[in-house]
Design an enzyme around this catalytic site. Structure first.
Site, PDB file in Angstrom:
ATOM      1  N   THR A   1       0.832  -1.201   0.000  1.00 58.01           N
ATOM      2  CA  THR A   1       0.000   0.000   0.000  1.00 58.01           C
ATOM      3  C   THR A   1       0.868   1.254   0.000  1.00 58.01           C
ATOM      4  O   THR A   1       0.589   2.219  -0.715  1.00 58.01           O
ATOM      5  CB  THR A   1      -0.907  -0.002   1.245  1.00 58.01           C
ATOM      6  OG1 THR A   1      -1.741  -1.150   1.184  1.00 58.01           O
ATOM      7  CG2 THR A   1      -1.768   1.242   1.309  1.00 58.01           C
TER       8      THR A   1
ATOM      9  N   GLU B   1       0.883   4.411  -2.511  1.00 53.00           N
ATOM     10  CA  GLU B   1       0.544   5.777  -2.072  1.00 53.00           C
ATOM     11  C   GLU B   1       1.686   6.754  -2.341  1.00 53.00           C
ATOM     12  O   GLU B   1       1.453   7.915  -2.692  1.00 53.00           O
ATOM     13  CB  GLU B   1       0.162   5.795  -0.592  1.00 53.00           C
ATOM     14  CG  GLU B   1      -1.118   5.032  -0.245  1.00 53.00           C
ATOM     15  CD  GLU B   1      -2.331   5.477  -1.036  1.00 53.00           C
ATOM     16  OE1 GLU B   1      -2.395   6.661  -1.435  1.00 53.00           O
ATOM     17  OE2 GLU B   1      -3.218   4.636  -1.295  1.00 53.00           O
TER      18      GLU B   1
ATOM     19  N   TRP C   1      -5.678   3.331 -14.553  1.00 52.38           N
ATOM     20  CA  TRP C   1      -6.906   3.598 -15.320  1.00 52.38           C
ATOM     21  C   TRP C   1      -7.283   5.068 -15.333  1.00 52.38           C
ATOM     22  O   TRP C   1      -8.379   5.433 -15.742  1.00 52.38           O
ATOM     23  CB  TRP C   1      -8.079   2.759 -14.793  1.00 52.38           C
ATOM     24  CG  TRP C   1      -8.343   2.975 -13.342  1.00 52.38           C
ATOM     25  CD1 TRP C   1      -9.051   3.975 -12.763  1.00 52.38           C
ATOM     26  CD2 TRP C   1      -7.883   2.160 -12.269  1.00 52.38           C
ATOM     27  NE1 TRP C   1      -9.054   3.863 -11.409  1.00 52.38           N
ATOM     28  CE2 TRP C   1      -8.350   2.737 -11.077  1.00 52.38           C
ATOM     29  CE3 TRP C   1      -7.112   0.996 -12.188  1.00 52.38           C
ATOM     30  CZ2 TRP C   1      -8.071   2.191  -9.831  1.00 52.38           C
ATOM     31  CZ3 TRP C   1      -6.846   0.458 -10.948  1.00 52.38           C
ATOM     32  CH2 TRP C   1      -7.327   1.058  -9.791  1.00 52.38           C
TER      33      TRP C   1
ATOM     34  N   ASP D   1      -4.029   7.545 -17.991  1.00 53.48           N
ATOM     35  CA  ASP D   1      -3.304   8.092 -16.843  1.00 53.48           C
ATOM     36  C   ASP D   1      -2.236   9.097 -17.270  1.00 53.48           C
ATOM     37  O   ASP D   1      -1.484   9.596 -16.440  1.00 53.48           O
ATOM     38  CB  ASP D   1      -2.682   6.971 -16.002  1.00 53.48           C
ATOM     39  CG  ASP D   1      -1.649   6.159 -16.776  1.00 53.48           C
ATOM     40  OD1 ASP D   1      -1.451   6.445 -17.980  1.00 53.48           O
ATOM     41  OD2 ASP D   1      -1.060   5.247 -16.193  1.00 53.48           O
TER      42      ASP D   1
HETATM   43 ZN   LIG Z   1      -4.478   4.725  -5.245  1.00 57.03          ZN
END
Ligand SMILES: [Zn+2]
Length: 693
Positions: free
Chosen positions: A234, A238, A249, A265
């Site tokens: 994660t 981030e 996407w 993107d």
């Molecule tokens: Zn994200």
């Protein structure tokens, strides 16, 4: 970036994630979508993105060459639960972040062949800062206790409250952590339903710890402790956002919408995708094979950034937008202590519990910085009285307050610290029933009640503002999320009898969305472990209408809370203690009075009366019995008893109207000793202890 773990066939993973099914992988795109609705933000954001695009075209160094070092601070916001993750877990999270950004993750060799040649070493590294804003050395991790660690509210949550709590709680290090000097990562228990989120760099947020911070769930940091390998990336995802990477996407679209193929993107080597929700390596709904293994996807098999993403991230780090280009400058790395060797700078230690019973082993933790090589402890009054272990344990046998000293050495230097009256060994225990009405006190007696205040100075204080004496927290200037504890000394509860606890309280909200909580915990091992027995919030905590002016309850604005004997049956021990915890949720003042820890005296729920006061107590000639009668009672009875339960006299036996009542009881003829007075009707009465001098 949850890994959509529910789709994995591994059984143990399914059970692991069952408690987290509500968690969305990342809400960065939802935050952006909300922000873009605001014109002032949209204008600045569009300008910044256009500028970054120009800068990317113009600068060759954005593509490769220099390794940029970014100083990081982890701010752990916790409320004493498992969200207070260990240093080891945080360091593991930092290790994984560096591994992924330097393409040292072994699984990169498994990337599908179409994308193998695109997998990039970003040449960015992350190092813990070791100088706080005030120049004090620290370990790169701050810990703040606050209920604001938890937010179960809206889907789109902003972390202003959480940043505020960290700022208020870190007065040791000075509150403001300049986001152009530190990458601030806030670790919380819940952040509005997502595993993580952050904002793209924008001058709209120049200087804002919130706007430039990364928010992560505590169990998505690292791969050990409360996290796992599946949730360990994660932070990689981030940080990608934080240096200007959208999801593969596109920035503003939900995954899995079939219309998503047209959303790009802005990075040429990441094919358009519908937003994959599983690790389908042959996913090609949009006509070309999708890069589902990209860190900026939501798959659970992400393992790469592309060359195009590298260029985009390095551009953002070279840009003055939001001050990202200051972070890695040599002058900043020196200032925040993220370069060079670490030398001894601080002697420090802690223990989890510094209010103990005699005979209990007290473990001490060395928190000295950096890299101490030897330790010399001094424990006056303890056994052992000295130690050269790094983390020794000590036993104290006599009640009292004890100082602790530590001298550490490292690379030639030595530094010492002494904490005076650091350990309190509790006095002889009282025997139930204990009745605390605070009436004859000038201060809260420090041998009976202990106060712990986190974050702020205003805490439990004695007051006679509310018709009789009680304890109160003045909440008029308290920081949202501050915590104050009121902890009893030990009490012996008779093993052969049932016990119960009751107390009176008064509280008003300032407005309806306040979230204050008053909790009662009990311990049977002298406070080493605590069990929650009562939690009062919102309507159960409110005793008066909302008011923004300084709340002082009148006698009808009190409630009584009771912990029944059934739920205490396993707590009948000699080292019994109780603890009140008040968590500020923005409300008005809170009051507590008439704390009763009952042993042999049986009580039922107190439906008839509240705010019972006996004064003076002890008394010589006359004792006054003051209480509020909740409703008209046809036959109200007040009687006195001696210590073995023999009836001594009838004070009152008649109809009693609702309202404030005072009865004067003549005890001039009583011999000195302990007596009880019983108040109520035939169906329901309660006994109170008093002492004749
Ligand atoms: Zn994200």
């Amino acid at each position: 970036m949850i890994k959509y773990i529910l789709l994995t066939p591994l059984l143990f993973v399914v059970s692991f994630v069952s408690a987290q099914t509500e968690v969305q992988p990342c809400s960065a795109h939802k935050h952006l979508r909300e922000l873009l609705k605001e014109e002032s933000f949209r204008k600045q954001y569009d300008k910044d993105q256009a500028q970054l695009k120009l800068e990317e075209l113009g600068h060759q160094q954005n593509k490769a060459g220099t390794i940029y070092t970014v100083p990081v601070v982890f701010h752990v916001l916790h409320n004493g639960g498992s969200e207070n993750i260990s240093n080891e877990q945080i360091l593991d999270g930092l290790r994984i972040l560096n591994r992924d950004f330097r393409k040292q993750n072994p699984d990169v060799s498994n990337v599908v062949s179409n994308f193998q040649s695109l997998a990039a070493d970003i040449e960015v590294e992350f190092v813990l800062a070791t100088n706080a804003p005030n120049g004090e050395c620290f370990n790169g991790i701050t810990r703040t206790r606050s209920p604001r660690t938890e937010d179960t509210g809206s889907d789109i949550y902003d972390g202003f409250d959480q940043v505020d709590a960290v700022v208020a709680g870190n007065d040791v290090y000075q509150g403001y952590w300049d986001p152009s000097k530190y990458l601030n990562i806030f670790i919380c228990k819940s952040i509005g339903g997502a595993a993580g989120y952050t904002n793209y760099p924008s001058n709209f947020y120049a200087g804002s710890m919130y706007g430039n911070g990364i928010f992560s769930l505590s169990n998505y940091i690292g791969s050990i402790g409360t996290s796992s390998g599946y949730t360990s990336r994660t932070l990689t995802h981030e940080v990608g956002h934080w240096i200007n990477l959208p999801h593969t996407w596109g920035s503003t679209n939900e995954p899995a919408l079939q219309t998503n193929c047209g959303s790009d993107d802005g990075i040429s080597d990441t094919p358009n995708t519908i937003g994959v929700q599983s690790c389908n390596l042959s996913e090609s709904t949009c006509g070309t094979l999708a890069n589902v293994e990209n860190y900026m996807d939501y798959s659970y098999c992400s393992k790469m950034f592309t060359t195009g993403q590298k260029s985009r991230m390095r551009t953002a780090l070279n840009s003055s937008i939001a001050g990202r280009n200051n972070l890695w400058k040599a002058s900043n790395l020196n200032e925040v202590g993220a370069s060079g060797a670490l030398t001894l700078c601080k002697a420090d230690f802690s223990t989890e519990n510094n209010l103990v019973c005699s005979g209990v082993s007290v473990p001490f933790t060395d928190n000295s910085l950096h890299n101490p090589t030897s330790w010399s402890w001094s424990f006056p009054g303890g056994v052992p009285s000295t130690s050269t272990s790094q983390n020794p344990s000590v036993v104290y046998s006599s009640p009292g307050e004890y100082s602790v000293s530590l001298m550490v050495r490292g690379s030639g230097d030595s530094i010492s610290v002494t904490k005076n009256q650091y350990i309190t060994v509790l006095n002889e225990t009282g025997i139930a029933p204990i009745q605390e009405d605070f009436e004859n006190l000038i201060i809260i007696p420090s041998d009976k009640w202990f106060i712990n205040s986190f974050n702020q100075n205003e805490t439990w204080e004695l007051t006679n503002a509310a018709s009789s004496k009680s304890v109160r927290i003045d909440n008029s200037n308290k920081t949202l999320g501050s915590i104050d504890e009121l902890i009893s000394t030990t009490t012996t509860l008779d093993l052969n009898l049932s016990a119960s606890i009751s107390f009176d309280y008064a509280f008003a909200e300032k407005q309806d969305d306040n979230s204050d909580k008053l909790k009662l915990y009990v311990s049977k091992d002298c406070g080493q472990t605590w069990v929650l027995k009562k939690s009062l919030s919102s309507s159960s905590l409110k005793t008066a209408p909302n008011t923004s002016s300084f709340f002082i309850p009148n006698i009808s604005q009190w409630k009584t809370a009771t912990v029944s004997s059934n739920s205490l049956s396993s707590f009948l021990e000699s080292d019994f203690r109780i603890k009140f915890v008040f968590e500020n949720g923005g409300g008005n003042n809170v009051y507590i009075d008439n704390i009763n820890i009952d042993g042999p005296v049986s009580i039922s729920e107190n439906n008839l009366i509240r705010k019972v006061k006996l004064y003076p107590n002890p008394a010589k000639e006359q004792i006054n019995v003051n209480f509020y009668n909740k409703k008209r009672v046809k036959q109200f009875v007040i009687k006195t008893y001696d210590v073995v339960g023999k009836e001594l006299g009838v004070v009152y036996d008649a109809e009693l109207p609702e309202g404030d009542q005072v009865f004067k009881v003549n005890i001039a003829n009583y011999k000195p000793g302990v007596y009880f007075i019983s108040v109520g009707n035939n169906a329901e009465s309660k006994q109170y202890k008093f002492i004749k001098e």
